[in-house]
Motif scaffolding. Sequence first.
Motif, PDB file in Angstrom:
ATOM      1  N   TYR A 135      43.276  46.696  30.936  1.00  0.00           N
ATOM      2  CA  TYR A 135      41.822  46.777  31.080  1.00  0.00           C
ATOM      3  C   TYR A 135      41.439  46.976  32.540  1.00  0.00           C
ATOM      4  CZ  TYR A 135      36.930  45.318  31.274  1.00  0.00           C
ATOM      5  OH  TYR A 135      35.584  45.270  31.518  1.00  0.00           O
ATOM      6  N   HIS A 136      40.566  47.948  32.760  1.00  0.00           N
ATOM      7  CA  HIS A 136      40.043  48.224  34.107  1.00  0.00           C
ATOM      8  C   HIS A 136      38.666  47.589  34.244  1.00  0.00           C
ATOM      9  CE1 HIS A 136      38.624  50.314  37.677  1.00  0.00           C
ATOM     10  NE2 HIS A 136      37.571  50.708  36.983  1.00  0.00           N
ATOM     11  N   ASP A 137      38.514  46.680  35.207  1.00  0.00           N
ATOM     12  CA  ASP A 137      37.228  46.010  35.441  1.00  0.00           C
ATOM     13  C   ASP A 137      36.263  46.926  36.198  1.00  0.00           C
ATOM     14  OD1 ASP A 137      37.362  42.906  34.812  1.00  0.00           O
ATOM     15  OD2 ASP A 137      39.318  43.480  35.623  1.00  0.00           O
ATOM     16  N   PRO A 138      35.122  47.270  35.601  1.00  0.00           N
ATOM     17  CA  PRO A 138      34.110  48.013  36.362  1.00  0.00           C
ATOM     18  C   PRO A 138      33.534  47.111  37.458  1.00  0.00           C
ATOM     19  CG  PRO A 138      33.718  48.173  33.986  1.00  0.00           C
ATOM     20  CD  PRO A 138      34.730  47.091  34.194  1.00  0.00           C
ATOM     21  N   CYS A 139      33.375  47.656  38.651  1.00  0.00           N
ATOM     22  CA  CYS A 139      32.882  46.837  39.771  1.00  0.00           C
ATOM     23  C   CYS A 139      31.492  46.272  39.493  1.00  0.00           C
ATOM     24  CB  CYS A 139      32.852  47.669  41.051  1.00  0.00           C
ATOM     25  SG  CYS A 139      34.477  48.287  41.554  1.00  0.00           S
ATOM     26  N   TYR A 140      30.630  47.081  38.873  1.00  0.00           N
ATOM     27  CA  TYR A 140      29.259  46.645  38.646  1.00  0.00           C
ATOM     28  C   TYR A 140      29.130  45.728  37.440  1.00  0.00           C
ATOM     29  CZ  TYR A 140      26.865  49.102  42.362  1.00  0.00           C
ATOM     30  OH  TYR A 140      26.406  49.483  43.594  1.00  0.00           O
ATOM     31  N   LEU A 141      30.204  45.556  36.677  1.00  0.00           N
ATOM     32  CA  LEU A 141      30.213  44.561  35.615  1.00  0.00           C
ATOM     33  C   LEU A 141      30.924  43.302  36.094  1.00  0.00           C
ATOM     34  CD1 LEU A 141      29.476  43.990  32.634  1.00  0.00           C
ATOM     35  CD2 LEU A 141      31.767  44.797  32.022  1.00  0.00           C
ATOM     36  N   GLY A 142      32.034  43.495  36.800  1.00  0.00           N
ATOM     37  CA  GLY A 142      32.825  42.372  37.280  1.00  0.00           C
ATOM     38  C   GLY A 142      32.284  41.746  38.546  1.00  0.00           C
ATOM     39  N   ARG A 143      32.616  42.330  39.692  1.00  0.00           N
ATOM     40  CA  ARG A 143      32.233  41.714  40.967  1.00  0.00           C
ATOM     41  C   ARG A 143      30.727  41.525  41.117  1.00  0.00           C
ATOM     42  NH1 ARG A 143      36.996  43.771  43.435  1.00  0.00           N
ATOM     43  NH2 ARG A 143      36.140  45.880  43.427  1.00  0.00           N
ATOM     44  N   HIS A 144      29.940  42.505  40.683  1.00  0.00           N
ATOM     45  CA  HIS A 144      28.494  42.425  40.891  1.00  0.00           C
ATOM     46  C   HIS A 144      27.800  41.495  39.900  1.00  0.00           C
ATOM     47  CE1 HIS A 144      27.693  45.434  44.061  1.00  0.00           C
ATOM     48  NE2 HIS A 144      28.788  46.022  43.616  1.00  0.00           N
ATOM     49  N   ASN A 145      28.389  41.308  38.715  1.00  0.00           N
ATOM     50  CA  ASN A 145      27.720  40.494  37.698  1.00  0.00           C
ATOM     51  C   ASN A 145      28.601  39.410  37.079  1.00  0.00           C
ATOM     52  OD1 ASN A 145      24.875  41.618  37.229  1.00  0.00           O
ATOM     53  ND2 ASN A 145      26.119  43.484  37.256  1.00  0.00           N
ATOM     54  N   GLN A 146      29.834  39.301  37.570  1.00  0.00           N
ATOM     55  CA  GLN A 146      30.737  38.220  37.154  1.00  0.00           C
ATOM     56  C   GLN A 146      31.035  38.214  35.651  1.00  0.00           C
ATOM     57  OE1 GLN A 146      32.133  36.170  39.697  1.00  0.00           O
ATOM     58  NE2 GLN A 146      31.133  37.838  40.820  1.00  0.00           N
ATOM     59  N   VAL A 147      31.091  39.385  35.033  1.00  0.00           N
ATOM     60  CA  VAL A 147      31.444  39.491  33.618  1.00  0.00           C
ATOM     61  C   VAL A 147      32.896  39.932  33.512  1.00  0.00           C
ATOM     62  CG1 VAL A 147      30.925  40.600  31.403  1.00  0.00           C
ATOM     63  CG2 VAL A 147      29.066  40.034  32.987  1.00  0.00           C
ATOM     64  N   TYR A 148      33.772  38.987  33.273  1.00  0.00           N
ATOM     65  CA  TYR A 148      35.203  39.267  33.199  1.00  0.00           C
ATOM     66  C   TYR A 148      35.797  38.949  31.822  1.00  0.00           C
ATOM     67  CZ  TYR A 148      34.892  39.295  38.324  1.00  0.00           C
ATOM     68  OH  TYR A 148      34.549  39.570  39.623  1.00  0.00           O
ATOM     69  N   ALA A 149      35.368  37.847  31.219  1.00  0.00           N
ATOM     70  CA  ALA A 149      35.997  37.371  29.987  1.00  0.00           C
ATOM     71  C   ALA A 149      35.627  38.176  28.737  1.00  0.00           C
ATOM     72  CB  ALA A 149      35.673  35.888  29.777  1.00  0.00           C
ATOM     73  N   PRO A 150      34.355  38.508  28.486  1.00  0.00           N
ATOM     74  CA  PRO A 150      33.995  39.164  27.220  1.00  0.00           C
ATOM     75  C   PRO A 150      34.803  40.416  26.878  1.00  0.00           C
ATOM     76  CG  PRO A 150      32.018  38.399  28.310  1.00  0.00           C
ATOM     77  CD  PRO A 150      33.138  38.178  29.272  1.00  0.00           C
ATOM     78  N   PRO A 151      35.003  41.364  27.801  1.00  0.00           N
ATOM     79  CA  PRO A 151      35.802  42.545  27.429  1.00  0.00           C
ATOM     80  C   PRO A 151      37.230  42.182  27.043  1.00  0.00           C
ATOM     81  CG  PRO A 151      34.589  42.927  29.464  1.00  0.00           C
ATOM     82  CD  PRO A 151      34.494  41.466  29.177  1.00  0.00           C
ATOM     83  N   ARG A 152      37.816  41.237  27.756  1.00  0.00           N
ATOM     84  CA  ARG A 152      39.191  40.844  27.459  1.00  0.00           C
ATOM     85  C   ARG A 152      39.283  40.119  26.115  1.00  0.00           C
ATOM     86  NH1 ARG A 152      38.807  41.147  32.944  1.00  0.00           N
ATOM     87  NH2 ARG A 152      40.684  41.919  34.021  1.00  0.00           N
ATOM     88  N   GLU A 153      38.306  39.277  25.837  1.00  0.00           N
ATOM     89  CA  GLU A 153      38.292  38.571  24.551  1.00  0.00           C
ATOM     90  C   GLU A 153      38.118  39.551  23.396  1.00  0.00           C
ATOM     91  OE1 GLU A 153      35.267  35.607  24.902  1.00  0.00           O
ATOM     92  OE2 GLU A 153      36.374  34.436  26.398  1.00  0.00           O
ATOM     93  N   LEU A 154      37.337  40.599  23.618  1.00  0.00           N
ATOM     94  CA  LEU A 154      37.165  41.625  22.587  1.00  0.00           C
ATOM     95  C   LEU A 154      38.474  42.371  22.328  1.00  0.00           C
ATOM     96  CD1 LEU A 154      33.696  43.351  23.197  1.00  0.00           C
ATOM     97  CD2 LEU A 154      34.419  42.037  21.216  1.00  0.00           C
ATOM     98  N   LEU A 155      39.199  42.683  23.395  1.00  0.00           N
ATOM     99  CA  LEU A 155      40.479  43.366  23.231  1.00  0.00           C
ATOM    100  C   LEU A 155      41.461  42.502  22.449  1.00  0.00           C
ATOM    101  CD1 LEU A 155      40.928  44.984  26.772  1.00  0.00           C
ATOM    102  CD2 LEU A 155      40.485  46.170  24.614  1.00  0.00           C
ATOM    103  N   GLU A 156      41.498  41.222  22.762  1.00  0.00           N
ATOM    104  CA  GLU A 156      42.387  40.311  22.044  1.00  0.00           C
ATOM    105  C   GLU A 156      41.969  40.186  20.584  1.00  0.00           C
ATOM    106  OE1 GLU A 156      42.193  36.785  24.354  1.00  0.00           O
ATOM    107  OE2 GLU A 156      43.445  37.574  25.990  1.00  0.00           O
ATOM    108  N   ALA A 157      40.651  40.143  20.338  1.00  0.00           N
ATOM    109  CA  ALA A 157      40.153  40.061  18.967  1.00  0.00           C
ATOM    110  C   ALA A 157      40.487  41.327  18.183  1.00  0.00           C
ATOM    111  CB  ALA A 157      38.637  39.839  18.965  1.00  0.00           C
ATOM    112  N   SER A 158      40.599  42.455  18.896  1.00  0.00           N
ATOM    113  CA  SER A 158      40.923  43.727  18.246  1.00  0.00           C
ATOM    114  C   SER A 158      42.408  43.855  17.939  1.00  0.00           C
ATOM    115  CB  SER A 158      40.484  44.899  19.140  1.00  0.00           C
ATOM    116  OG  SER A 158      39.099  44.832  19.409  1.00  0.00           O
TER     117      SER A 158
END
Length: 377
Positions: free
Chosen positions: A268-291
């Motif tokens: 998974y590649h963290d988008p800068c404006y989702l990760g560093r700028h908005n601190q959203v790290y867990a939801p995309p990874r949890e979705l991948l694991e759920a998939s």
Amino acid sequence: MLITALRDHAYAKAPYLLAVSEQARAALPEAVKLEAERPLVGVDGVITPDILWSCTSCGACVQQCPVDIEHIDHIVNMRRHQVLIESDFPSELGSVFRNLETKGNPWGMNASSRNDWIKECDFPITIIDGEIPADVEYLFWVGCAGAYEDRAKKTTKAVAELLHRAGVKFGVLGQGETCTGDAARRSGNEFLFQMLASQNVETLSAVFENRSSKKVIVTCPHCFTTLGRDYTQLGISLEVVHHTQLLNRLVREKHLVPIAPINQAITYHDPCYLGRHNQVYAPPRELLEASGAQLVEMPRNSERSFCCGAGGARMWMEEKLGERINMARVDEAIATKAAGVAVACPFCRVMVADGVANRADQVEVHDVAQLLLKSLG
């Protein structure tokens, strides 16, 4: 380079600044006087144009700075001066500014094409004209990339289908949308940003006129930041969620139940404006694991992730210095031996997919939402 150039300039100019009189300044060495007269930005300036316009506004420098210097704010301010006062900016941005001003999107596409993706869906989608209907919970802000760019349109359709299958009532503005102005603001064209933002704020205020809760879902982290943060400066407060956040909640609440695991190694590649700028790290990874995907992290991930190279309006400019940023990131992804790269940003998708194609590799690039939809069977 930008920060060290400013530091060296400050040191060299210090005797001139500390001189107590004109006579004292006149007595200074010629090198000091010449340094004091150097322009801040220019070919012979302290900061060359190539360096100023190379910033992707990824935020890594701000995060790592031990004294909390807000580098991006200063860089954008210098860009504003170059654009609005000096009218000196990369030639590629000229067409982008014209497209934003005349067409309301950086691609220069017609507004009538914003609804084309809807024709490819086999379920009804509410197009909001005026005030949002009482039974519609979310406004789905599709964004320019989501409406016009072919790869991003796949994400748009996947998110719309997932929301439909989960029973979430949503609507879109269709031709009522225009660009949020992210590229204009990050590239220093504040006048153009204010024009686009004011138009959108007027539209959104009318849409949510009688709503205390103004819920907006986006697939683009740049829209996420601009709508959710920048627009508060213009007097509107929106409850903006990224699609990975909402979809993750829908999976946890069993509104979406994956039954066909991906069974592939995915990085998974963290988008800068989702990760560093908005601190959203867990939801995309949890979705991948759920998939059902096996998540394989790149060495630089989460808060220490590496940029794709598209932020700060760099999506629309050619790289002239050093190694191409997206190629460096793609090499990291390929080195994980994963079968695919998951992204959560339309710009990241373009940059990573182009990098993979350049390397002639077989790694597939998909949005997290597409992988989730596939896992639903």
